[in-house]
Design a protein around this motif. Structure first.
Motif, PDB file in Angstrom:
ATOM      1  N   GLY A 177       0.810  -1.213   0.000  1.00  0.00           N
ATOM      2  CA  GLY A 177       0.000   0.000   0.000  1.00  0.00           C
ATOM      3  C   GLY A 177       0.842   1.261   0.000  1.00  0.00           C
ATOM      4  O   GLY A 177       0.504   2.245  -0.630  1.00  0.00           O
ATOM      5  N   LEU A 216       1.629   2.419  -3.425  1.00  0.00           N
ATOM      6  CA  LEU A 216       0.566   2.659  -4.395  1.00  0.00           C
ATOM      7  C   LEU A 216       0.788   3.979  -5.121  1.00  0.00           C
ATOM      8  O   LEU A 216       1.197   4.960  -4.515  1.00  0.00           O
ATOM      9  CB  LEU A 216      -0.794   2.702  -3.688  1.00  0.00           C
ATOM     10  CG  LEU A 216      -1.387   1.362  -3.290  1.00  0.00           C
ATOM     11  CD1 LEU A 216      -2.618   1.583  -2.433  1.00  0.00           C
ATOM     12  CD2 LEU A 216      -1.749   0.545  -4.521  1.00  0.00           C
ATOM     13  N   ARG A 233       0.243   7.509  -6.589  1.00  0.00           N
ATOM     14  CA  ARG A 233      -0.597   8.629  -6.181  1.00  0.00           C
ATOM     15  C   ARG A 233      -1.077   9.347  -7.428  1.00  0.00           C
ATOM     16  O   ARG A 233      -0.411   9.358  -8.445  1.00  0.00           O
ATOM     17  CB  ARG A 233       0.199   9.603  -5.298  1.00  0.00           C
ATOM     18  CG  ARG A 233       0.611   8.966  -4.004  1.00  0.00           C
ATOM     19  CD  ARG A 233       1.185   9.993  -3.052  1.00  0.00           C
ATOM     20  NE  ARG A 233       1.483   9.372  -1.789  1.00  0.00           N
ATOM     21  CZ  ARG A 233       0.560   9.146  -0.862  1.00  0.00           C
ATOM     22  NH1 ARG A 233      -0.675   9.493  -1.073  1.00  0.00           N
ATOM     23  NH2 ARG A 233       0.890   8.566   0.256  1.00  0.00           N
ATOM     24  N   GLU A 247      -8.460   2.823   1.436  1.00  0.00           N
ATOM     25  CA  GLU A 247      -7.689   3.197   0.243  1.00  0.00           C
ATOM     26  C   GLU A 247      -8.630   3.318  -0.950  1.00  0.00           C
ATOM     27  O   GLU A 247      -9.405   2.405  -1.230  1.00  0.00           O
ATOM     28  CB  GLU A 247      -6.624   2.135  -0.060  1.00  0.00           C
ATOM     29  CG  GLU A 247      -5.668   1.915   1.109  1.00  0.00           C
ATOM     30  CD  GLU A 247      -4.666   0.793   0.839  1.00  0.00           C
ATOM     31  OE1 GLU A 247      -3.934   0.892  -0.142  1.00  0.00           O
ATOM     32  OE2 GLU A 247      -4.655  -0.170   1.610  1.00  0.00           O
ATOM     33  N   GLY A 261      -5.448   5.097  -4.610  1.00  0.00           N
ATOM     34  CA  GLY A 261      -4.154   5.546  -4.117  1.00  0.00           C
ATOM     35  C   GLY A 261      -4.197   6.540  -2.974  1.00  0.00           C
ATOM     36  O   GLY A 261      -3.175   6.834  -2.371  1.00  0.00           O
ATOM     37  N   ARG A 262      -5.363   7.070  -2.667  1.00  0.00           N
ATOM     38  CA  ARG A 262      -5.496   7.953  -1.499  1.00  0.00           C
ATOM     39  C   ARG A 262      -5.772   7.080  -0.286  1.00  0.00           C
ATOM     40  O   ARG A 262      -6.550   6.133  -0.367  1.00  0.00           O
ATOM     41  CB  ARG A 262      -6.644   8.942  -1.690  1.00  0.00           C
ATOM     42  CG  ARG A 262      -6.552   9.786  -2.937  1.00  0.00           C
ATOM     43  CD  ARG A 262      -5.675  11.002  -2.732  1.00  0.00           C
ATOM     44  NE  ARG A 262      -5.298  11.558  -4.020  1.00  0.00           N
ATOM     45  CZ  ARG A 262      -6.015  12.432  -4.719  1.00  0.00           C
ATOM     46  NH1 ARG A 262      -7.142  12.885  -4.227  1.00  0.00           N
ATOM     47  NH2 ARG A 262      -5.603  12.866  -5.891  1.00  0.00           N
ATOM     48  N   ARG A 263      -5.159   7.452   0.821  1.00  0.00           N
ATOM     49  CA  ARG A 263      -5.275   6.596   2.003  1.00  0.00           C
ATOM     50  C   ARG A 263      -5.681   7.392   3.239  1.00  0.00           C
ATOM     51  O   ARG A 263      -5.111   8.447   3.525  1.00  0.00           O
ATOM     52  CB  ARG A 263      -3.950   5.878   2.268  1.00  0.00           C
ATOM     53  CG  ARG A 263      -3.581   4.894   1.137  1.00  0.00           C
ATOM     54  CD  ARG A 263      -2.310   4.147   1.448  1.00  0.00           C
ATOM     55  NE  ARG A 263      -1.188   5.059   1.567  1.00  0.00           N
ATOM     56  CZ  ARG A 263      -0.192   4.902   2.421  1.00  0.00           C
ATOM     57  NH1 ARG A 263      -0.166   3.872   3.243  1.00  0.00           N
ATOM     58  NH2 ARG A 263       0.785   5.775   2.467  1.00  0.00           N
ATOM     59  N   VAL A 289       0.162   8.544   5.222  1.00  0.00           N
ATOM     60  CA  VAL A 289      -1.231   8.540   4.740  1.00  0.00           C
ATOM     61  C   VAL A 289      -1.681   9.973   4.443  1.00  0.00           C
ATOM     62  O   VAL A 289      -1.102  10.950   4.917  1.00  0.00           O
ATOM     63  CB  VAL A 289      -2.212   7.869   5.747  1.00  0.00           C
ATOM     64  CG1 VAL A 289      -1.841   6.412   5.974  1.00  0.00           C
ATOM     65  CG2 VAL A 289      -2.286   8.636   7.055  1.00  0.00           C
TER      66      VAL A 289
END
Ligand SMILES: [Zn+2]
Ligand SMILES: [Zn+2]
Length: 284
Positions: free
Chosen positions: A20, A23, A25, A195, A198-200, A220
């Protein structure tokens, strides 16, 4: 809404989290100056208070709106007041994810049921996820509060999914992973890592400050971290100095302190990190 659950072992879980971090962005500055076209999810704080309603704040509840699914992280007893205060329609919820089975985090589920039975009749399914014991505890609570009503079959399906640490569930485009946190010894307690493209977002649930929590939070886009105390140190909750001392090294784009207790609320002038407010929205 498409829902898939995947059970993971601790080892797979570690691998998943490492994956993760890498990932891709999608650029921009999520949780900061995100433009509407870049937004992939929205988090609304319905309740930023602790178990005691410190400062008159509502109990824990956070709406996440992602493409294809709208879900709640925790469902405290004041859920209906909190939603109606800002005109947010709880009928939009596809799922509820419970961090742990303390009343200030799951005590609102029977009130959601009542809303869906009488005020805003529902026919589509509601998914309820949480640690082991979720189905038993929710049913027992509903029965304790509305004994007669709870005996009847529900007019809408309630699908319980009991998760283990490391399990991932897919809700629309959101991938949500239950992460183990250190709260009270008698309960399994989770934080949730959400998630989307790609945003967490990491939601801590109730937890002590631990190196593991810090590792999950690293980098994050939004870290919603509980902050129950200031001067009192407990091994079941986070105190303000514990997160304030470490926040720089986490490299989060935005940190929101929540589950605010009477100590941090008394010392807001000493707090330099952003505190959540009931009704606020963060776009990512
Ligand atoms: Zn709590
Ligand atoms: Zn708790």
């Amino acid at each position: 809404m498409a829902i898939q659950a995947r059970h993971g072992t601790g080892t797979e879980h570690d691998a998943r989290i490492e994956h993760g971090v890498g990932l891709p962005r999608s650029g921009g500055s999520p949780a900061g100056g995100t433009t509407p076209s870049q937004r992939v999810m929205q988090v609304t704080v319905l309740g930023s208070g602790d178990a005691f309603g410190a400062g008159g704040r509502f109990h824990s509840a956070y709406v996440t709106e992602a493409p294809g699914a709208t879900f709640l992280l925790d469902c405290g007893p004041s859920i209906l007041q909190a939603a109606k205060q800002i005109g947010w329609d709880v009928g939009r919820l596809d799922a509820v994810l419970l961090s742990h089975l303390h009343g200030d985090h799951f005590g609102g589920v029977p009130f959601l049921f009542m809303e869906y039975l009488y005020e805003a009749p529902r026919t589509r399914p509601l998914v309820i996820c949480g640690p082991e014991g979720t189905e038993r505890r929710v049913k027992a609570l509903f029965s304790a509060l509305y004994e007669r009503t709870a005996e009847d079959p529900m007019p809408f399906p309630v699908e319980y999914r009991e998760l283990r640490a490391g399990d991932t569930i897919r809700l629309g485009e959101a991938q949500v992973t239950a992460i183990p946190v250190h709260h009270v010894p008698e309960l399994t307690s989770f934080g949730y890592l959400v998630e989307v493209r790609g945003r967490r977002v990491l939601y801590s649930g109730d937890t002590a400050w631990t190196d593991e929590l810090a590792a999950y939070a690293r980098g994050v886009d939004l870290f919603i971290c509980e902050c129950s105390t200031y001067e009192t140190r407990l091994d079941i909750h986070v105190s303000y100095p514990e997160i304030a001392d470490r926040v720089q090294e986490l490299g989060c784009r935005r940190v929101l302190l929540s589950h605010l207790g009477s100590e941090p609320l008394r010392r807001l002038s000493d707090i330099t990190l952003e505190c959540a407010r009931d009704g606020m929205t963060v776009s990512l």
